[in-house]
Design a protein around this motif. Structure first.
Motif, PDB file in Angstrom:
ATOM      1  N   ARG A  41      11.509  34.754  -4.822  1.00 33.62           N
ATOM      2  CA  ARG A  41      11.411  33.388  -5.382  1.00 33.62           C
ATOM      3  C   ARG A  41      12.664  33.693  -6.856  1.00 33.62           C
ATOM      4  O   ARG A  41      12.805  34.554  -7.576  1.00 33.62           O
ATOM      5  CB  ARG A  41      10.474  32.914  -6.899  1.00 33.62           C
ATOM      6  CG  ARG A  41      10.581  31.912  -7.061  1.00 33.62           C
ATOM      7  CD  ARG A  41       9.438  30.934  -8.556  1.00 33.62           C
ATOM      8  NE  ARG A  41       8.443  30.672  -7.478  1.00 33.62           N
ATOM      9  CZ  ARG A  41       6.910  30.506  -7.641  1.00 33.62           C
ATOM     10  NH1 ARG A  41       6.700  30.301  -9.265  1.00 33.62           N
ATOM     11  NH2 ARG A  41       6.418  29.694  -7.086  1.00 33.62           N
ATOM     12  N   ILE A  42      13.750  33.096  -6.714  1.00 35.51           N
ATOM     13  CA  ILE A  42      14.964  33.041  -6.965  1.00 35.51           C
ATOM     14  C   ILE A  42      15.209  32.004  -8.003  1.00 35.51           C
ATOM     15  O   ILE A  42      15.812  30.656  -6.781  1.00 35.51           O
ATOM     16  CB  ILE A  42      15.890  34.448  -6.677  1.00 35.51           C
ATOM     17  CG1 ILE A  42      16.450  33.424  -5.529  1.00 35.51           C
ATOM     18  CG2 ILE A  42      15.086  35.014  -7.153  1.00 35.51           C
ATOM     19  CD1 ILE A  42      17.208  34.501  -4.839  1.00 35.51           C
ATOM     20  N   GLU A  43      15.635  31.985  -9.562  1.00 35.60           N
ATOM     21  CA  GLU A  43      16.508  31.000  -9.559  1.00 35.60           C
ATOM     22  C   GLU A  43      18.358  30.907 -10.204  1.00 35.60           C
ATOM     23  O   GLU A  43      19.149  31.946 -10.500  1.00 35.60           O
ATOM     24  CB  GLU A  43      16.339  31.066 -11.443  1.00 35.60           C
ATOM     25  CG  GLU A  43      16.692  29.498 -12.188  1.00 35.60           C
ATOM     26  CD  GLU A  43      15.492  29.741 -13.517  1.00 35.60           C
ATOM     27  OE1 GLU A  43      14.899  29.908 -13.172  1.00 35.60           O
ATOM     28  OE2 GLU A  43      16.769  29.773 -14.179  1.00 35.60           O
ATOM     29  N   VAL A  44      18.887  29.902  -8.976  1.00 34.97           N
ATOM     30  CA  VAL A  44      20.148  30.554  -8.883  1.00 34.97           C
ATOM     31  C   VAL A  44      21.031  29.255  -9.084  1.00 34.97           C
ATOM     32  O   VAL A  44      20.322  27.804  -9.402  1.00 34.97           O
ATOM     33  CB  VAL A  44      20.807  30.487  -7.369  1.00 34.97           C
ATOM     34  CG1 VAL A  44      20.151  32.973  -6.971  1.00 34.97           C
ATOM     35  CG2 VAL A  44      19.925  30.632  -6.368  1.00 34.97           C
ATOM     36  N   PRO A  45      22.538  29.008  -8.978  1.00 36.40           N
ATOM     37  CA  PRO A  45      22.982  27.619  -9.172  1.00 36.40           C
ATOM     38  C   PRO A  45      23.405  26.863  -8.056  1.00 36.40           C
ATOM     39  O   PRO A  45      22.665  27.359  -6.616  1.00 36.40           O
ATOM     40  CB  PRO A  45      24.596  27.833  -9.323  1.00 36.40           C
ATOM     41  CG  PRO A  45      24.495  28.765  -9.731  1.00 36.40           C
ATOM     42  CD  PRO A  45      23.177  30.047  -9.293  1.00 36.40           C
TER      43      PRO A  45
END
Lengths: 163, 183
Positions: A41-45
């Motif tokens: 789970r990653i938070e990216v543009p």
């Protein structure tokens, strides 16, 4: 008569210009795919998440072909820069997504980044990850107006049907 | 000098004489001092070495100064009245658009945009995932130790069921939160 060059018009072009050039774009996407397989789970543009999603899902499709497949192994070797994740990909993710025909990732929109750039962010996660869910599917309670009215209608119908 | 085709032979001869006089004058000018440049001469019956002609030729070699180029720059002709200014400034495409896609999150009651996750709920989930990841880090030990089995998170007082047979178990020392249901 053409008033502008075809190279300057971008109607219908589907691939974004990320990073410093085509090779840089692929390296960027490769790092993101590696991070997704590692952390799930990653938070990216948002733009990078959108580009990366297709590549990640195709990588899982390749992994489903199996460990022994030469092409699958070469793909996994290129796309995952950390080599212990190749084991995780073939043994965990391929097994997890075997019954699913497609769409192994979920991408959701996040409030804009707190930095000065206020970038549009997204969180992208593999389905079936062990973390708490981002969206909790909520059933309406008994106390809402519509449910109370329906309950009353059902009871009236029963009372009418009994005698 | 514009050379017109002389209709009469008399005019032609007159012009030839004038041209000869001019050339003679020019030659005299050359013989007097250092050879001046052959710039575009004015159509005037005069000796070549005029004080103005030297200035004109030198100025033609230089870049046209600002004093000349001011004559070719764009400038407003009239003052824009306040009515015209108001029309431009208050035109709808210049005003900030009103957002109508703001709702209340049913979980926590904070405001959220309809197509975006609630900021408070996401921060809550993010904090919990961070703590779970710290536990995972402790279990794995070093870097590059990704497991080859699935992972399951168990909270205080929970036992692994038979569904979680071969999975790696991550213990969290707190009560299970209501928004994280056990599957």
């Amino acid at each position: 008569m053409r008033l502008s060059v075809a190279a300057a018009i971008s109607h219908g072009r589907v691939f974004r210009h990320l990073g410093l050039g085509p090779r840089s774009r692929l390296d960027l996407l490769r790092n993101l795919v590696t991070a997704l397989v590692r952390h799930e789970r990653i938070e990216v543009p948002w733009a990078r998440a959108d580009e990366m999603r297709g590549y990640a899902e195709r990588l899982i499709d390749y992994a489903k072909l199996g460990d022994t497949n030469e092409r699958a192994m070469r793909m996994a070797n290129f796309w995952l820069t950390e080599k212990d994740l190749i084991h995780k990909l073939f043994k965990v993710l391929a097994v997890r997504f075997q019954p699913h025909p497609g769409s192994y990732t979920r991408m959701l929109h996040i409030p804009n980044r707190d930095d000065i750039d206020r970038a549009k962010m997204a969180v992208i996660e593999l389905k079936g990850n062990p973390f708490p869910p981002l969206i909790v599917p909520r059933r309406d309670t008994e106390k809402t107006l519509l449910n109370q009215l329906l309950k009353g209608y059902r009871e009236d119908a029963q009372r009418a049907a009994v005698p | 000098l514009v050379m017109l085709f002389p209709p009469l032979p008399r005019l032609r001869s007159i012009l030839q004489r004038c041209w000869g006089q001019l050339e003679h004058g020019l030659l005299l000018g050359f013989s007097r001092g250092p050879s001046p440049p052959w710039g575009p001469a004015l159509a005037v019956q005069a000796p070549a070495l005029l004080p103005e002609s030297v200035n004109v030729t030198t100025e033609n070699n230089e870049v046209p100064s600002l004093f000349d180029s001011i004559l070719w720059m764009a400038a407003p002709k009239k003052r824009r009245t306040i009515e015209v200014n108001r029309c431009r400034r208050r035109n709808p495409n210049k005003l900030i658009k009103v957002k109508r896609n703001i709702d209340v999150c049913p979980e926590c009651g904070n405001l959220k945009q309809k197509h975006v996750l609630c900021g408070y709920c996401y921060a809550k989930v993010k904090a919990e995932t961070r703590l779970i990841r710290i536990e995972i880090g402790k279990k794995e030990g070093g870097p590059f130790n990704a497991p080859t089995v699935e992972t399951v998170v168990l909270y205080d007082g929970e036992k692994p069921t038979e569904k979680e047979e071969g999975k790696r178990i991550i213990e969290r020392a707190r009560k299970r939160p209501s928004w994280f249901a056990q599957d």
